[in-house]
Enzyme design. Structure first.
Site, short mmCIF file in Angstrom:
data_model
loop_
_atom_site.label_atom_id
_atom_site.label_comp_id
_atom_site.label_asym_id
_atom_site.label_seq_id
_atom_site.Cartn_x
_atom_site.Cartn_y
_atom_site.Cartn_z
N GLU A 115 0.83 -1.21 0.00
CA GLU A 115 0.00 0.00 0.00
C GLU A 115 0.87 1.26 0.00
O GLU A 115 0.52 2.25 -0.64
CB GLU A 115 -0.94 -0.02 1.20
CG GLU A 115 -1.97 -1.15 1.12
CD GLU A 115 -2.88 -1.20 2.32
OE1 GLU A 115 -2.51 -1.87 3.31
OE2 GLU A 115 -3.95 -0.57 2.28
N GLU A 135 -4.38 -10.04 3.58
CA GLU A 135 -5.39 -9.65 4.59
C GLU A 135 -6.52 -10.66 4.78
O GLU A 135 -7.01 -10.84 5.90
CB GLU A 135 -5.98 -8.28 4.23
CG GLU A 135 -5.04 -7.10 4.53
CD GLU A 135 -4.03 -6.82 3.44
OE1 GLU A 135 -3.97 -7.59 2.45
OE2 GLU A 135 -3.28 -5.84 3.56
#
Lengths: 249, 251
Positions: A115, A135
């Site tokens: 990210e 995730e």
């Protein structure tokens, strides 16, 4: 700016270097790293002499292998976690940096590491790079903008695949789908990032900043609004250029 | 459980494996498929034990979709696709063979697309004096970008499986004989992960498409923080720190 626990900040000429520096734990992103990055980037943001920023990871194995999960589950409460997140908004800060951010990526680029890379404007990878978003297996979702930045960079189809199936992506596929725009051998990674940074630094600062803003802000606008925005930035760039010429003359 | 005529479905652990039967010869086939998908979608959406859906169908079954009721007749081709797009769990399309027109548009409403080797894909409606009417003009550019989408839609060009993979139109290409094995294998793998994470990621990605990035990041943050209230987040992180496999409950 120095003496940080989790990062190294250097400045060579008009180029800033930010190195994620927890190599023994694959540079995982921690609360301390958030605070260190927040301080450094706030300084860089207002330093008009800095023309480009290179982000890289220390050690052989990783740019950043994600968040430090040993710190998770320690937030005092969700209300507090939200308050801190909004008050110390590193992701908003990264997104608002006026200088081009260049990510030099090698090894593991996972989770929040990926990210961070997605907030950069130019991503250059070494051939050993491996991207992943783990995730779904952790009962969380990306929390540093990944669900928004990834589809804008590689399209919805591949984003859903990477997120929902935990599919990892290697260097060549990353180049093919535009996740990185340049691919080099590991020993040329930093050198290539520096070439790009120096090239950008050789151009008019106003032109570079305005071009970056026109592209980033325009993505969220209708085409008509974007065209008007571009025109305003264009005029601003010309005026700044004339000003610079006068100052120098 | 509702009974279905044009579809079959069964539960395999955390997965629902749905197959649209390919016999499109009967009158009103497309309308029946649309109605049954509507019922099935509602059934699956309320079923907490279903964590992943596989939707298998012969891609060419829908070629007669538009002709079924004529270009202005019933059903609206969108009615086939809308129920699938409403499923909150991840949906894996297992497309058997070629998929043109509505057959491709149905796959575009799924989250992951599996194709068979040597298959062809296209949206040929313009060549018939029509336009894609089941979301093709909207979903295709969002999935693969405007440039490639316009080329496919305006010229009616078909792409083969290899190119479809290269441009991200499909996510995996497998031999026809292994399609269901690969689809259900992937579904089982995904079924072991957090069902809440998967459905929230879908909300964040699809919802964020229509937002500015700042709005999208707020949506992501809301969903991210909502997960703080779940058992599954504690389980996922604890399991990672204890180096064991997590057991997600979906709460």
């Amino acid at each position: 700016m120095d003496g940080f626990e989790t990062i190294i900040y250097e400045r060579v000429g008009n180029i800033a270097y930010v190195t994620l520096n927890r190599p023994r734990v694959l540079n995982v992103y921690s609360v301390q790293m958030r605070d260190d990055l927040y301080e450094v980037l706030n300084g860089v943001k207002v330093d008009e002499e800095i023309r480009a920023v290179i982000l890289k990871g220390a050690g052989e194995k990783a740019f950043c292998a994600g968040a430090d999960l040993s710190e998770f589950l320690t937030a005092p409460s969700v209300v507090k976690a939200r308050q801190i997140r909004l008050l110390r908004d590193l992701w908003g800060l990264l997104r608002s940096m006026p200088q081009p951010l260049i990510a030099a990526l090698h090894g593991y680029v996972f989770g929040s590491g990926m990210e961070i890379a997605l907030f950069c404007d130019i991503r250059i990878a070494a051939d050993d790079v491996i991207f992943g978003l783990p995730e779904m297996g952790l009962g969380i979702i990306p929390g540093a903008g990944g669900t928004q930045t990834l589809p804008r960079v590689i399209g919805l189809s591949r984003s859903l695949d990477m997120l929902l199936t935990n599919r990892r992506m290697g260097a060549h596929e990353a180049l093919d789908c535009g996740l990185v725009s340049r691919l080099v051998s590991g020993d040329r990674l930093l050198e290539t990032a520096e070439e790009v940074a120096r090239q950008i630094a050789s151009y008019s600062a106003a032109a570079v900043r305005n071009a970056k803003q026109a592209v980033l802000q325009g993505v969220d606008m209708t085409l008509q609004q974007g065209m008007e925005l571009e025109r305003r930035f264009s005029v601003n760039t010309r005026v700044s250029g004339d000003q610079a010429a006068t100052d120098n003359g | 459980m509702t009974t279905y005529r044009e579809l079959t479905w069964r539960k395999e652990g955390p997965c629902a494996v749905v197959r649209v039967q390919g016999d499109a010869s009967g009158a009103g086939w497309t309308a029946r498929v649309a109605n049954e998908l509507e019922d099935l979608s509602a059934e699956i959406n309320w079923d907490e034990d279903t964590r992943v859906v596989v939707l298998a169908y012969p891609g060419n079954a829908f070629q007669s979709g538009v002709a079924d009721g004529g270009p202005w007749g019933e059903p609206d081709p969108g009615s086939v696709v809308a129920p699938v797009a409403q499923i909150r769990q991840p949906v894996i399309a297992a497309v058997e063979g070629d998929a043109m027109g509505l057959g491709l548009e149905l796959a575009l409403a799924c989250d992951i697309r599996l194709a068979t080797e040597g298959a062809h894909f296209g949206l040929p409606q313009v060549a018939e004096g029509l336009i894609p009417s089941a979301g093709g003009t909207q979903r295709l550019p969002r999935l693969i970008g405007q440039s490639r989408a316009l080329d496919m839609i305006l010229t009616g060009k078909t792409v083969d499986s290899a190119e479809a993979l290269r441009i991200g139109l499909v996510n995996r290409v497998v031999p026809a004989t292994r399609l269901m094995e690969v689809a259900t294998g992937l579904a089982q793998e995904m079924g072991a992960r957090s069902p809440l994470s998967m459905s929230y990621v879908k909300e964040a990605l699809y919802g964020g498409l229509d937002m500015t990035i700042d709005q999208g990041m707020r949506l992501e943050l809301d969903l991210y923080l909502l997960l703080f209230s779940t058992q599954d987040r504690i389980e996922g992180i604890t399991a990672f720190n204890e180096k064991r496999k997590p057991e997600f409950q979906g709460r």
